[in-house]
Enzyme design. Structure first.
Site, PDB file in Angstrom:
ATOM      1  N   GLU A  34      20.410 -53.138  47.432  1.00 57.21           N
ATOM      2  CA  GLU A  34      19.961 -53.956  46.468  1.00 57.21           C
ATOM      3  C   GLU A  34      19.292 -53.115  45.358  1.00 57.21           C
ATOM      4  O   GLU A  34      19.022 -51.769  45.235  1.00 57.21           O
ATOM      5  CB  GLU A  34      18.575 -54.594  46.923  1.00 57.21           C
TER       6      GLU A  34
ATOM      7  N   LYS B 176      16.727 -51.712  42.705  1.00 60.55           N
ATOM      8  CA  LYS B 176      15.296 -51.386  42.760  1.00 60.55           C
ATOM      9  C   LYS B 176      14.874 -51.692  41.095  1.00 60.55           C
ATOM     10  O   LYS B 176      15.393 -51.183  40.160  1.00 60.55           O
ATOM     11  CB  LYS B 176      15.232 -49.808  42.969  1.00 60.55           C
TER      12      LYS B 176
ATOM     13  N   ASP C  51      12.398 -52.415  38.135  1.00 60.90           N
ATOM     14  CA  ASP C  51      11.614 -51.701  37.427  1.00 60.90           C
ATOM     15  C   ASP C  51      10.486 -52.498  36.430  1.00 60.90           C
ATOM     16  O   ASP C  51      10.669 -52.795  35.287  1.00 60.90           O
ATOM     17  CB  ASP C  51      12.148 -50.824  36.309  1.00 60.90           C
TER      18      ASP C  51
ATOM     19  N   TYR D 210      12.001 -59.652  47.707  1.00 56.36           N
ATOM     20  CA  TYR D 210      13.165 -58.851  48.423  1.00 56.36           C
ATOM     21  C   TYR D 210      12.459 -58.724  49.761  1.00 56.36           C
ATOM     22  O   TYR D 210      12.954 -57.869  50.550  1.00 56.36           O
ATOM     23  CB  TYR D 210      13.351 -57.609  47.885  1.00 56.36           C
TER      24      TYR D 210
ATOM     25  N   LYS E 158      16.885 -42.848  43.215  1.00 53.93           N
ATOM     26  CA  LYS E 158      16.633 -43.327  41.576  1.00 53.93           C
ATOM     27  C   LYS E 158      17.738 -42.692  40.770  1.00 53.93           C
ATOM     28  O   LYS E 158      18.119 -41.655  40.868  1.00 53.93           O
ATOM     29  CB  LYS E 158      15.463 -42.715  41.625  1.00 53.93           C
TER      30      LYS E 158
ATOM     31  N   CYS F 213       9.183 -37.345  -4.148  1.00 56.16           N
ATOM     32  CA  CYS F 213      10.297 -37.041  -3.499  1.00 56.16           C
ATOM     33  C   CYS F 213      10.389 -35.325  -3.159  1.00 56.16           C
ATOM     34  O   CYS F 213       9.816 -34.745  -3.982  1.00 56.16           O
ATOM     35  CB  CYS F 213      11.227 -37.151  -4.616  1.00 56.16           C
TER      36      CYS F 213
ATOM     37  N   CYS G 217      13.045 -33.526  -5.390  1.00 55.87           N
ATOM     38  CA  CYS G 217      13.160 -33.390  -6.796  1.00 55.87           C
ATOM     39  C   CYS G 217      11.551 -33.692  -7.184  1.00 55.87           C
ATOM     40  O   CYS G 217      11.424 -33.245  -8.490  1.00 55.87           O
ATOM     41  CB  CYS G 217      13.962 -34.338  -7.416  1.00 55.87           C
TER      42      CYS G 217
ATOM     43  N   CYS H  80      13.578 -42.937  -4.451  1.00 56.07           N
ATOM     44  CA  CYS H  80      13.419 -41.924  -5.196  1.00 56.07           C
ATOM     45  C   CYS H  80      14.293 -42.321  -6.385  1.00 56.07           C
ATOM     46  O   CYS H  80      15.664 -42.667  -6.198  1.00 56.07           O
ATOM     47  CB  CYS H  80      14.023 -40.556  -4.636  1.00 56.07           C
TER      48      CYS H  80
ATOM     49  N   CYS I 295      18.310 -35.704  -8.393  1.00 57.59           N
ATOM     50  CA  CYS I 295      17.841 -35.587  -7.125  1.00 57.59           C
ATOM     51  C   CYS I 295      19.060 -35.172  -6.303  1.00 57.59           C
ATOM     52  O   CYS I 295      19.984 -35.917  -6.018  1.00 57.59           O
ATOM     53  CB  CYS I 295      17.338 -36.760  -6.429  1.00 57.59           C
TER      54      CYS I 295
HETATM   55 ZN   LIG Z   1      14.422 -37.188  -5.248  1.00 59.09          ZN
END
Ligand SMILES: [Zn+2]
Length: 463
Positions: A119, A121, A123, A224, A311, A404, A407, A420, A426
């Site tokens: 069966e 198991k 959780d 069960y 398991k 940023c 940059c 940004c 950048c």
């Molecule tokens: Zn930037």
């Protein structure tokens, strides 16, 4: 008809509809018809003041309790002996066979060849129901196996659990309460409170004094075992049939096998299958089918000798979040990425995880140094589910960047993401755009990698 009689009739009718809807998954009427019957019951109860304790109107949650009462189980609830390898399973099978042979040498009534029932198991959270005279009189957590906490009001919100069964003798019935994964998703979409995983969500729902919250999570439960009973079952199979016949939900998967090879074959099947089902499982329980053999093998003070839990490797892991780095994308989106204490994930080492945006960090209460849950999601970067302990000491807040990191531009807060605005110079933005420009769907420049582009930008100042 007398109104009280009508109420009794309606309760019986709703219980039957619930059984077909929640347990058999074969609704007899439309939701609209169901609501009509339910409303009629509520109206009659209001009119007459005749409200039975087991009325469906009383069990949808809403009761707020002061505290949990202790509950002493009639029969001690044992845990399971565990195996994690095929060798450990083989050793267990050998031991069972040895005990059986030993019994057969000394007794005239011989035990049959061993058969096993496999069966899932589950959780979730173990629940122990007590029925007496055909009525559900108590529900409790497992606790330490001897004493648990009473959670009757919470369990009554689980609509697949019948209030009434046919059998009238005293029974304790053991099962596992679970939150279906589809319900977890639905809940998280509809609620501010984000549930990290289905196991904690189910346990948290049942150990919640506000039963309205329990009801909101739409739990289910599979049964069960019958720790206490005067019934004479000849096999596990027969016991499962009995549970089903009483209207309790048993999981459709249970398989009879005869030896290690068949067990291993089933384990391979289930390891895949369990990823497709709507509930969490962490393994398989293997039980000897024959009840007489079970009795002969008996139990240690911790677990039965006639069953074992195999398991599977976990799908969810815990690790520590070391830091958060901010990446800038093509359109200037600044997104966080978590750097983790490396953790072994079924063969691969994982040291990064996704955090979608700053709101995600706040919602999941993630901090630098937090112990966190991560979940494997088919070979992509794992996702952070949440923190293990919200009140963990020694953690540090993750700061929302104002400039940023590449940059130095002042960042702008968009609807969801931080941006940004420096699209001219950048670097990561330029790199991502250049990559996009040369990619297969655009200029399709073969063999020009991200690394090469970065180098060209760096050395030749290409833009
Ligand atoms: Zn930037």
């Amino acid at each position: 008809m007398d109104k009280r009689e009508r109420i009794d009739k309606l309760i019986e009718k709703i219980e039957n509809l619930n059984y077909h809807y929640y347990t058999l998954d074969e609704p007899l009427v439309s939701d609209g018809e169901y609501d009509q019957i339910y409303d009629e019951l509520r109206q009659l109860e209001e009119e007459t003041g005749y409200v039975r304790d087991d009325s469906p109107t009383q069990i949808v949650g809403g009761e707020i309790l002061d505290k949990f009462e202790k509950h002493f189980h009639i029969t001690k609830l044992l845990s399971q002996n565990k195996a994690q390898t095929h060798e450990e399973l083989e050793a267990w099978i050998d031991r069972c066979n040895r005990l059986r042979d030993e019994y057969n040498r000394n007794h005239d009534d011989k035990l049959a060849e061993l058969e096993y029932i496999m069966e899932y198991k589950f959780d979730g959270l173990t629940v122990n129901l007590t029925y007496n005279n055909g009525l559900l009189v108590n529900a409790a957590t497992r606790g330490n196996g001897t004493v648990g906490e009473e959670i009757s009001a919470q369990v009554r919100t689980i609509r697949s659990i019948p209030n009434k069964i046919k059998e009238e003798s005293l029974l304790e019935i053991q099962g596992e309460a679970l939150m279906p994964l589809s319900e977890l998703t639905r809940y998280n979409e509809e609620n501010e409170l984000q549930l990290k995983n289905a196991r904690n969500a189910a346990a948290g729902a049942l150990r919640n004094l506000d039963t309205k919250e329990t009801a909101k999570r739409n739990l289910t439960a599979y049964f069960y075992a019958i720790p206490t009973n005067d019934l004479d079952f000849s096999s596990e199979e027969e016991m499962l049939e009995f549970l089903k016949d009483q209207g309790l939900l048993i999981h459709p998967y249970h398989k009879k096998v005869h030896n290690l090879q068949e067990i291993i074959k089933e384990l391979d099947f289930i390891e895949e299958e369990r990823k497709r089902i709507d509930i969490l499982t962490d393994g398989v329980v293997i039980k000897i089918n024959d009840k007489q053999t079970q009795e002969v093998l008996g139990s240690t003070n911790k677990f039965p000798r006639w069953s074992i839990a195999y398991k599977f490797e976990a799908e969810e892991y815990t690790t520590t979040l070391k830091e958060v780095v901010w990446n800038v994308g093509r359109s200037g989106k600044v997104t966080p990425s978590a750097i983790l204490d490396p953790v072994e994930f079924s063969g691969a080492t994982v040291s990064r995880a996704t955090l979608n945006n700053y709101d995600d960090i706040i919602r999941k209460k993630v901090r630098i140094g937090s112990k966190i849950f991560i979940r494997r999601s088919n070979d992509v970067i794992p996702e952070i589910l949440g923190v293990v302990d919200e009140n963990q000491e020694g953690t540090k807040e993750i700061e929302k960047p104002s400039k940023c990191p590449y940059c130095g531009s002042e960042l702008i807060q968009g609807n969801v993401h931080i941006i940004c605005p420096n699209s001219i110079s950048c670097k990561p933005q330029l790199l991502a755009r250049m990559e996009h420009f040369t990619s297969r769907n655009a200029m399709d420049i073969e063999g020009l990698s991200e690394k090469t582009i970065a180098q060209l930008m760096e050395e030749l100042d290409i833009n």
